[in-house]
Design a protein around this motif. Structure first.
Motif, PDB file in Angstrom:
ATOM      1  N   ARG A 134       0.830  -1.204   0.000  1.00 26.96           N
ATOM      2  CA  ARG A 134       0.000   0.000   0.000  1.00 26.96           C
ATOM      3  C   ARG A 134       0.870   1.262   0.000  1.00 26.96           C
ATOM      4  NH1 ARG A 134      -4.889  -1.431   4.250  1.00 26.96           N
ATOM      5  NH2 ARG A 134      -5.763  -3.192   3.028  1.00 26.96           N
ATOM      6  N   CYS A 135       1.994   1.202   0.713  1.00 29.41           N
ATOM      7  CA  CYS A 135       2.901   2.362   0.730  1.00 29.41           C
ATOM      8  C   CYS A 135       3.475   2.614  -0.674  1.00 29.41           C
ATOM      9  CB  CYS A 135       4.032   2.125   1.738  1.00 29.41           C
ATOM     10  SG  CYS A 135       5.234   3.478   1.857  1.00 29.41           S
ATOM     11  N   GLN A 136       3.885   1.577  -1.347  1.00 31.07           N
ATOM     12  CA  GLN A 136       4.413   1.731  -2.715  1.00 31.07           C
ATOM     13  C   GLN A 136       3.329   2.223  -3.674  1.00 31.07           C
ATOM     14  OE1 GLN A 136       6.066  -2.116  -3.608  1.00 31.07           O
ATOM     15  NE2 GLN A 136       7.952  -1.744  -2.348  1.00 31.07           N
ATOM     16  N   ASP A 137       2.118   1.700  -3.522  1.00 35.50           N
ATOM     17  CA  ASP A 137       1.019   2.183  -4.347  1.00 35.50           C
ATOM     18  C   ASP A 137       0.750   3.662  -4.094  1.00 35.50           C
ATOM     19  OD1 ASP A 137       0.783  -0.335  -5.380  1.00 35.50           O
ATOM     20  OD2 ASP A 137      -0.874  -0.954  -4.068  1.00 35.50           O
ATOM     21  N   TRP A 138       0.911   4.072  -2.859  1.00 35.66           N
ATOM     22  CA  TRP A 138       0.678   5.485  -2.536  1.00 35.66           C
ATOM     23  C   TRP A 138       1.733   6.357  -3.224  1.00 35.66           C
ATOM     24  CZ3 TRP A 138       3.492   9.281   0.003  1.00 35.66           C
ATOM     25  CH2 TRP A 138       2.798  10.436   0.360  1.00 35.66           C
ATOM     26  N   PHE A 139       3.020   5.940  -3.147  1.00 37.85           N
ATOM     27  CA  PHE A 139       4.057   6.722  -3.832  1.00 37.85           C
ATOM     28  C   PHE A 139       3.785   6.770  -5.366  1.00 37.85           C
ATOM     29  CE2 PHE A 139       6.632   6.287   0.035  1.00 37.85           C
ATOM     30  CZ  PHE A 139       7.244   7.536   0.075  1.00 37.85           C
ATOM     31  N   ARG A 140       3.302   5.690  -5.900  1.00 37.79           N
ATOM     32  CA  ARG A 140       3.047   5.637  -7.344  1.00 37.79           C
ATOM     33  C   ARG A 140       1.892   6.579  -7.711  1.00 37.79           C
ATOM     34  NH1 ARG A 140       2.142   0.712  -7.431  1.00 37.79           N
ATOM     35  NH2 ARG A 140       4.333   0.081  -7.604  1.00 37.79           N
ATOM     36  N   TRP A 144       3.125  10.145  -7.492  1.00 36.25           N
ATOM     37  CA  TRP A 144       3.997  10.483  -8.623  1.00 36.25           C
ATOM     38  C   TRP A 144       3.165  10.873  -9.831  1.00 36.25           C
ATOM     39  CZ3 TRP A 144       8.761  11.535 -10.170  1.00 36.25           C
ATOM     40  CH2 TRP A 144       9.071  11.418 -11.502  1.00 36.25           C
ATOM     41  N   ASP A 145       2.133  10.064 -10.062  1.00 36.68           N
ATOM     42  CA  ASP A 145       1.270  10.378 -11.211  1.00 36.68           C
ATOM     43  C   ASP A 145       0.552  11.705 -10.999  1.00 36.68           C
ATOM     44  OD1 ASP A 145       2.043   7.994 -12.339  1.00 36.68           O
ATOM     45  OD2 ASP A 145       0.331   6.847 -11.559  1.00 36.68           O
ATOM     46  N   GLU A 146       0.074  11.950  -9.812  1.00 36.25           N
ATOM     47  CA  GLU A 146      -0.605  13.210  -9.540  1.00 36.25           C
ATOM     48  C   GLU A 146       0.353  14.388  -9.668  1.00 36.25           C
ATOM     49  OE1 GLU A 146      -2.365  12.964  -5.741  1.00 36.25           O
ATOM     50  OE2 GLU A 146      -3.944  11.526  -6.323  1.00 36.25           O
ATOM     51  N   CYS A 196       9.131  16.391  -8.575  1.00 35.71           N
ATOM     52  CA  CYS A 196       8.393  15.175  -8.167  1.00 35.71           C
ATOM     53  C   CYS A 196       9.322  13.999  -7.840  1.00 35.71           C
ATOM     54  CB  CYS A 196       7.425  14.782  -9.282  1.00 35.71           C
ATOM     55  SG  CYS A 196       6.115  15.976  -9.560  1.00 35.71           S
ATOM     56  N   ILE A 197      10.630  14.263  -7.912  1.00 35.15           N
ATOM     57  CA  ILE A 197      11.555  13.153  -7.632  1.00 35.15           C
ATOM     58  C   ILE A 197      11.345  12.500  -6.252  1.00 35.15           C
ATOM     59  CG2 ILE A 197      13.395  14.599  -6.688  1.00 35.15           C
ATOM     60  CD1 ILE A 197      13.765  11.506  -8.904  1.00 35.15           C
ATOM     61  N   PRO A 198      10.888  13.260  -5.167  1.00 36.59           N
ATOM     62  CA  PRO A 198      10.659  12.580  -3.878  1.00 36.59           C
ATOM     63  C   PRO A 198       9.569  11.518  -3.947  1.00 36.59           C
ATOM     64  CG  PRO A 198      10.902  14.920  -3.514  1.00 36.59           C
ATOM     65  CD  PRO A 198      10.815  14.751  -5.017  1.00 36.59           C
ATOM     66  N   MET A 199       8.668  11.664  -4.985  1.00 40.83           N
ATOM     67  CA  MET A 199       7.610  10.676  -5.096  1.00 40.83           C
ATOM     68  C   MET A 199       8.128   9.351  -5.621  1.00 40.83           C
ATOM     69  SD  MET A 199       5.076  12.321  -3.946  1.00 40.83           S
ATOM     70  CE  MET A 199       6.042  13.467  -3.022  1.00 40.83           C
ATOM     71  N   GLN A 200       9.399   9.322  -5.977  1.00 43.73           N
ATOM     72  CA  GLN A 200       9.997   8.070  -6.432  1.00 43.73           C
ATOM     73  C   GLN A 200      10.736   7.345  -5.281  1.00 43.73           C
ATOM     74  OE1 GLN A 200       9.766   6.544  -9.385  1.00 43.73           O
ATOM     75  NE2 GLN A 200       8.376   8.148 -10.134  1.00 43.73           N
ATOM     76  N   PHE A 201      10.624   7.916  -4.090  1.00 41.19           N
ATOM     77  CA  PHE A 201      11.308   7.283  -2.941  1.00 41.19           C
ATOM     78  C   PHE A 201      10.462   6.156  -2.344  1.00 41.19           C
ATOM     79  CE2 PHE A 201      13.715  11.449  -1.814  1.00 41.19           C
ATOM     80  CZ  PHE A 201      14.503  11.292  -2.924  1.00 41.19           C
ATOM     81  N   HIS A 202       9.928   5.323  -3.156  1.00 42.21           N
ATOM     82  CA  HIS A 202       9.102   4.215  -2.650  1.00 42.21           C
ATOM     83  C   HIS A 202       9.934   3.173  -1.905  1.00 42.21           C
ATOM     84  CE1 HIS A 202      10.671   1.817  -6.012  1.00 42.21           C
ATOM     85  NE2 HIS A 202      10.447   2.896  -6.769  1.00 42.21           N
ATOM     86  N   PHE A 203      11.248   3.283  -2.041  1.00 48.17           N
ATOM     87  CA  PHE A 203      12.093   2.339  -1.285  1.00 48.17           C
ATOM     88  C   PHE A 203      11.981   2.591   0.219  1.00 48.17           C
ATOM     89  CE2 PHE A 203      14.622   6.041  -2.320  1.00 48.17           C
ATOM     90  CZ  PHE A 203      15.239   6.380  -1.131  1.00 48.17           C
TER      91      PHE A 203
END
Length: 623
Positions: A181-187, A190-192, A207-214
């Protein structure tokens, strides 16, 4: 003594006891009429009562008084204290029974309610099983985790291991779901962000922080917690298995039976405490009292037997007096003095006054002083009386100490018991579930109200010790004083026996006195011969040495003289000195007469040996 007896199988007429008494009186009358030995024996009983046999009778009487007095009083006081203890135990048992009944009545009512409502309880038990099925499905259900790849869940050996594996799997599943769910939220974010910022390159930079799904992988730190600190109790599986098994059995069949079992209680002092302790204790003391009565009968028998020995001892004295001429023949009687006076008038050898050595074997019955040969029985009697008096004092002291102890217990152990109990229980169980209805039927029986108030005391259980009265002390000490007086009078009672016997047998008494007088004459002659032989011996005697030492006193007019034969002190006006030149022998008048007025040192032996001219016609031996 006369004894009347009946055979066990013989028929006894109503007049038999009277006939027996008459027979005894007739026999005793005939014995007194025709037998002087019988009359003498009866009369000798009175001095025998003052002697050792009388002391023995009084000693047994003192023992009887001790048994009836302090010993019986100690037994009564101990029995009273033991009965008091039993009464207190019974009182405490009664109180315990009341309190136990008050405490157990609600429980008995609960069990009775369960017995009466067994069918309804069976229905409720089935409802419990149906309701518990939800819990069973929750514990045993295969949901909340990914069953693929979780082989440990299917290979568990017990409910505890299975539930722990399922809980860990569910914990891991929750963590994995959180990461997803956390990774889905970052994804989505990112799209938004990309849709919001349309400027190329700038939108990637912003928007690069939205790629910090790690960063969602940080939630994997919970995996060790799920493994090490799983929140499952260690006995959950065992508890669940037992509860599940109980619910299954409860649903199968339910029956109730009320069984009351009485356990055998351990005995205290050989008596069951749940029984009447006082009755058991009374029974034990009745057995001991029966034994004590037998002992009292034995003491009474000894009293009778001791009195019989008084007569037998008197009869034995008369018998020995008539058979043995030497028996109790040591008294200087009136007849003895008459013989000696007649011989003095005839200027024959006589015995009075006695020599120093002779005074140790002959007794003057008219003297109040106790002779040396009579002293030992008196000392033995005093020792007996002293030992008995010491025993009496110790026993009376023990009785007094026990009485004071028991009286102290009586005065300081009064206890008042106040048992008060106010019971009011009102347990309200709400709800309409199966457990609520079950509890209302069971625990609801405790909804009782009672008042319990008892006031009691152990006043009736207190010991009532008794002390000895004055008559008890007199019954003991008067015989002791009589025994003490008997020790003093025993010497004179023994002398009185010979007087009484001589009154009934005067001829025998004369023969005895003549025999004694002749025997003493022969002893006197033998004594004179021995002394003459000793004086002719060149060895100096003690009297010679003492006379030589005291010889200088003659110069000052003070001279002490001793007879060289009998070694008795001689006054100067009664001393006889040898008239031979160089002879210093001194004699008393009687020894000088016995030597026929001849000095045993100055004349040859055949001239100084005493000649016995005393055997006249009136001196003879008789048995």
């Amino acid at each position: 003594m006369c004894v009347c007896g009946f055979s066990p199988g013989a028929a006894v007429s109503p007049t038999s006891p009277k006939t027996c008494v008459l027979d005894e009186l007739g026999l005793c009358t005939l014995g007194g009429m025709f037998s002087s030995l019988f009359r003498c024996s009866v009369l000798l009983m009175f001095p025998s009562m003052i002697g050792s046999h009388g002391r023995t009778f009084l000693m047994v009487f003192v023992l009887h008084g001790l048994y009836q007095g302090p010993i019986a009083n100690i037994q009564h006081n101990v029995q009273d204290v033991a009965s008091s203890m039993g009464c207190n135990i019974d009182l405490q048992i009664t109180h315990s029974k009341l309190m136990w009944r008050m405490l157990t009545e609600p429980y008995v009512e609960v069990v009775q309610e369960i017995v009466e409502d067994s069918e309804e309880f069976q229905n409720e038990a089935q409802n419990v099983s149906m309701q518990f099925q939800k819990v069973r499905d929750e514990v045993m259900g295969q949901y909340g985790f990914n069953s693929l790849g979780k082989e440990s869940v299917h290979t568990a050996n017990s409910t505890q291991e299975e539930y722990v594996a399922k809980t860990r799997a569910r914990c891991d599943y929750v963590v994995q779901q959180g990461i997803t769910r956390c990774q889905d939220w970052f994804r989505v974010k990112w799209d938004e962000c990309m849709n919001t910022i349309q400027v190329p390159l700038i939108n990637h930079f912003i928007c690069i922080p939205m790629q910090f799904h790690f960063l969602c992988d940080i939630m994997r730190v919970m995996n060790p917690w799920c493994t090490e600190k799983i929140p499952v109790e260690g006995n959950f599986g065992q508890t669940f298995d037992k509860l599940n098994d109980s619910i299954n059995r409860l649903a199968e069949h339910f029956t109730t039976n009320l069984v009351l079992e009485e356990l055998e209680q351990q005995a205290v002092l050989g008596v069951n405490v749940l029984q009447d302790f006082s009755k058991e204790l009374s029974r034990e003391f009745q057995e001991k009292t029966a034994i004590a009565e037998k002992i009292s009968g034995v003491i009474n028998f000894l009293l009778s037997f001791t009195f019989i020995t008084v007569f037998t001892s008197a009869f034995g004295y008369v018998r020995q007096y008539c058979r043995d001429i030497l028996f109790d023949n040591v008294y200087i009687t009136t007849y003895f003095r008459q013989i000696d006076a007649r011989r003095i008038r005839a200027e024959k050898r006589h015995l009075l006054p006695l020599k120093k050595a002779e005074r140790e074997s002959l007794i003057n019955p008219w003297r109040l002083s106790i002779h040396a040969s009579e002293l030992m029985p008196v000392i033995v009697g005093f020792l007996q009386v002293a030992s008995l008096a010491l025993f009496v004092c110790v026993l009376l002291a023990v009785d007094g100490i026990l009485y004071n102890i028991f009286d102290l217990i009586r005065r300081h152990t009064f206890t008042t018991y106040s048992i008060t109990s106010v019971q009011h229980a009102d347990i309200v169980i709400g709800g309409d579930s199966m457990l609520a209805r079950l509890l209302r039927k069971t625990i609801g029986a405790f909804n009782t109200s009672s008042n319990f108030d008892i006031e009691s005391s152990n006043l009736d259980c207190l010991p009532q010790p008794h002390s000895l009265i004055l008559s008890d002390y007199l019954r003991i000490f008067i015989p002791l004083l009589l025994m003490f007086l008997m020790c003093l009078l025993q010497v004179y009672s023994n002398r009185l026996r010979r007087v009484i016997t001589a009154f009934y047998f005067p001829k025998r008494e004369k023969k005895r006195i003549l025999f004694l007088y002749n025997l003493q004459i022969q002893k006197r002659i033998s004594f004179i011969n021995r002394q003459c032989h000793r004086l002719r011996n060149p060895k100096q005697t003690f009297v010679m040495v003492l006379s030589g030492v005291l010889a200088p006193l003659k110069r000052v007019g003070c001279r002490l003289l001793w007879c060289c034969v009998c070694e008795g002190f001689v006054r100067q006006n009664q001393a006889v000195e040898c008239s031979s030149v160089g002879c210093t022998m001194i004699y008393c008048q009687q020894c000088w007469t016995d030597l026929d007025n001849i000095c045993c040192i100055c004349y040859p032996r055949n001239q100084c040996a005493p000649q016995d001219s005393s055997y006249d016609s009136e001196v003879y031996y008789g048995c």
